[in-house]
Structures are given as structure tokens and as C-alpha cells.
Design a protein around this motif. Structure first.
Motif, short mmCIF file in Angstrom:
data_model
loop_
_atom_site.label_atom_id
_atom_site.label_comp_id
_atom_site.label_asym_id
_atom_site.label_seq_id
_atom_site.Cartn_x
_atom_site.Cartn_y
_atom_site.Cartn_z
N UNK A 1 0.83 -1.20 0.00
CA UNK A 1 0.00 0.00 0.00
C UNK A 1 0.87 1.25 0.00
N UNK A 2 0.31 2.30 -0.61
CA UNK A 2 1.00 3.58 -0.71
C UNK A 2 0.53 4.46 0.44
N UNK A 3 1.47 5.10 1.14
CA UNK A 3 1.13 5.93 2.29
C UNK A 3 1.17 7.41 1.94
N UNK A 4 0.67 8.21 2.88
CA UNK A 4 0.73 9.66 2.72
C UNK A 4 2.19 10.11 2.63
N UNK A 5 3.09 9.45 3.36
CA UNK A 5 4.51 9.81 3.32
C UNK A 5 5.09 9.58 1.93
N UNK A 6 4.63 8.49 1.28
CA UNK A 6 5.11 8.23 -0.09
C UNK A 6 4.68 9.34 -1.04
N UNK A 7 3.42 9.79 -0.88
CA UNK A 7 2.91 10.87 -1.73
C UNK A 7 3.70 12.15 -1.48
N UNK A 8 3.97 12.44 -0.19
CA UNK A 8 4.71 13.65 0.16
C UNK A 8 6.11 13.62 -0.45
N UNK A 9 6.76 12.46 -0.38
CA UNK A 9 8.11 12.34 -0.94
C UNK A 9 8.09 12.53 -2.45
N UNK A 10 7.12 11.95 -3.14
CA UNK A 10 7.04 12.07 -4.59
C UNK A 10 6.77 13.53 -5.00
N UNK A 11 5.90 14.22 -4.24
CA UNK A 11 5.55 15.59 -4.59
C UNK A 11 6.55 16.61 -4.07
N UNK A 12 7.45 16.18 -3.17
CA UNK A 12 8.43 17.10 -2.61
C UNK A 12 7.83 18.09 -1.64
N UNK A 13 6.85 17.63 -0.86
CA UNK A 13 6.19 18.50 0.13
C UNK A 13 6.14 17.76 1.46
N UNK A 14 5.63 18.43 2.48
CA UNK A 14 5.49 17.79 3.79
C UNK A 14 4.24 16.94 3.85
#
Length: 334
Positions: free
Chosen positions: A2-15
Motif C-alpha cells: 500500500x501507498x502511504x501519505x509519506x510516499x505521496x509527500x516524498x514524490x511531490x516534494x512536500x510535507x
């Protein structure tokens, strides 16, 4: 995996906090950042865990709706009205079909309680007062639809079914019918009892008229067809000259049985009127007379009351009762 919120943040370069704001309060984030986060969500296939979020928040963005029969177009239209109003308020409707089974109805109420829905709309078949009180005590608003709450401490949105039953029987009497059969059941359904009571009051007020009750196991076309076949099998002198069916599905079944019988023409030998005025009542081979309920409006109004009570639990309870409307067509010779 599963993909986490942290993974999304890392991909987008945001917190992580920025991702949370995009998901829940996008107006607080600049447009370019919102686009970058949403692109990352699509690329990674992220799906948020809404159940966990609701548990943390203590309330859901959904409401439960328990109806008697999902196959009955009346309830389909009621559910459509509820969904439309809920969607306009940013809510979703979870539908439960009791199938006129009290045990199944109780299981849906338990499920909705576990899901912590914001509120429950219910057209009940069983004795549900204790369950509904438990829901309300836990902060879940509850509203009856398609039946009056009466002395129960809940709001309700309904139609005056006693008046509707009276309208149907009076119409048959005005058409010159004197031997009327009420087809419907089971009688422990509030709607059936009230419609029968209304019909009985009209017949008792008309000299020379009589009312026979033919109870059915459920409110389906099949049960109506069985009742109609039993009527058709009688000697002509022993038959009713009119049928008031407790809903349109039963009436359609009686109409089908009459069409298959010899010497039982509708409306000459047998006038038929139903209840609900579902969408295809006017499209049957012999257009069906009916008593109309504002099903769509019942669903919409139920959601409005439910949301109001969810937001303000101390608001006074409401019992809204719409008036039915006679819709005469060819099946009664109108």
C-alpha cells in the motif's frame, strides 16, 4: 504494497501536512502545490484510508438508509431523493435492503452503528426502538421514513396512509363498486394496516358496500398474481367487483392474473387500484389507477431532518406527514 501519505509527500516534494491539507482543506494550499500533490496521488495510485480518518474525527461523511424492498420502485425513488440531497450536502448514502426481514434489518442497524454513520434513515419492519435509541445515545441521529413515528421519540417523514386508503376505496365506490377486496400484507407492516384502516372507514360509511381482506405474504408482483388468480377462480357471483391493492406491485400482479383469466375484464368485471404511483403504473397494458406518494420528496426531506439533528442534537423532533393524491386511470374505468 500500500501507498502511504509519506510516499505521496516524498514524490511531490512536500510535507506530510501539506498532503493532508490537499486531501482535506485544499483551499489552504496554493494551486500549483495542489496540482503537484494530486499528480503524485495519481502516479502512485494512492487511496486514502477514510475509515481511519473518520474514526479519528469521530463522525462519518455517510448516512445509512434501511428500506423494506430494494426491488420496489417506490423505495428506489425514495433512495434516489435521499442520495441527491445527501450529495448536495457532501454526504454519501449507504443502502441496506431489509427484504421485510426483521433480523436482516437489525443486522444493518448494527453495521451502521459499527461504521459510525452520521445518521440513519429507516423504513422499519421490526421492533427497532431499542436499537435506534442506542444509536441516538451514541450521537447517531435517526429518522423514520415512509412511516409515522407516533409516540416514539424520533422524527419521521411519511404520508397519511389512512387518508390514502380512504381515497382509494372512495374512488372505487364512486365508480359504482360495492364488493371491494383489499389485497395486501403482511398486516404487521404499518403501511398495510393504515391503508386497510382507511379503506375500511370508507366502506363502512357507504351503505350496501362490503370489504373483504385477502392477506398476502409480501408486497410483490408474484403475491398479487396469486391473489388475482384466486379471485379469478371463483364463481362470478362470489367475486369482488373491485380490488384495492396495498401497493402497485401487488396491483400489477392482480392485473396480470385478470388478463390471463377468461371472462374477467378490467375494469368491466374487476376494477383495480394500487398505491404509490410508481413510474410504470401508467404504462401497464391497462393503465393502473393509484394513490400517489411523493417518494422522492420523502427521501430528500428525511436527509434534511437527519443532518439538522446530527448537527444540533437538541433540536425538537419533527413529524412531517404529506397528503396522498388520487391518480385515476383506465383500470378503474376513470
Amino acid at each position: 504494497m500500500s501507498v502511504s501519505v509519506r510516499d505521496v509527500a516524498a514524490r511531490a516534494g512536500v510535507s506530510v501536512g501539506t498532503v493532508s491539507n490537499v486531501l482535506n482543506r485544499p483551499e489552504r494550499v496554493s494551486g500549483t502545490t495542489v496540482d503537484r500533490v494530486r499528480d503524485a496521488i495519481r502516479e502512485l495510485g494512492f487511496v486514502r484510508n477514510d475509515a481511519a480518518r473518520q474514526l479519528r474525527a469521530g463522525r462519518s461523511q455517510s448516512i445509512g438508509l434501511v428500506i423494506l424492498d430494494v426491488g420496489n420502485p417506490f423505495f428506489t425513488e425514495l433512495a434516489r431523493g435521499a442520495e441527491e440531497r445527501a450529495a448536495a450536502l457532501g454526504l454519501a448514502v449507504l443502502l441496506g435492503n431489509s427484504g421485510e426481514d426483521p433480523a436482516r434489518e437489525a443486522r444493518y442497524l448494527d453495521l451502521f452503528e459499527e461504521q459510525r454513520v452520521r445518521g440513519v434513515l429507516i423504513s422499519s419492519v421490526g421492533e427497532v426502538t431499542e436499537q435506534l435509541e442506542r444509536l441516538r445515545n451514541r450521537g447517531t441521529a435517526t429518522v423514520f421514513v415512509d412511516r409515522r413515528a407516533g409516540d416514539l421519540p424520533f422524527s419521521s417523514v411519511s404520508v397519511d396512509d389512512v387518508a390514502g386508503g380512504r381515497l382509494a376505496a372512495q374512488h372505487l365506490i364512486e365508480q359504482g363498486r360495492r364488493r371491494i377486496a383489499f389485497v395486501g400484507g403482511p398486516r404487521d407492516l404499518h403501511q398495510v394496516r393504515d391503508r386497510l384502516a382507511g379503506a375500511r372507514s370508507a366502506v363502512e360509511a357507504a351503505p350496501g358496500c362490503m370489504l373483504e381482506v385477502i392477506e398476502t405474504e409480501s408486497l410483490t408482483v408474484r403475491q398479487g398474481s396469486l391473489a388475482g388468480a384466486a379471485i379469478a377462480a371463483r364463481d362470478a357471483a362470489d367475486r369482488p367487483d373491485a380490488v384495492f391493492a396495498a401497493n402497485d406491485l401487488l396491483a400489477v400482479g392482480v392485473l396480470q392474473a385478470a388478463a390471463q383469466a377468461e371472462g374477467l375484464r378490467v375494469p368491466d368485471e374487476l376494477a383495480i387500484i394500487g398505491y404509490d404511483d410508481i413510474a410504470f403504473a401508467a404504462s401497464t397494458v391497462t393503465p393502473l389507477s393509484s394513490v400517489r406518494q411523493p417518494s422522492h420528496l420523502i427521501g430528500q426531506t428525511g436527509v434534511e431532518i437527519l443532518v439538522r439533528e446530527a448537527e444540533e442534537p437538541d433540536t425538537p423532533r419533527e413529524q412531517i406527514e404529506f397528503q396522498p393524491e388520487l391518480v385515476p386511470r383506465a383500470s378503474t374505468g376513470a
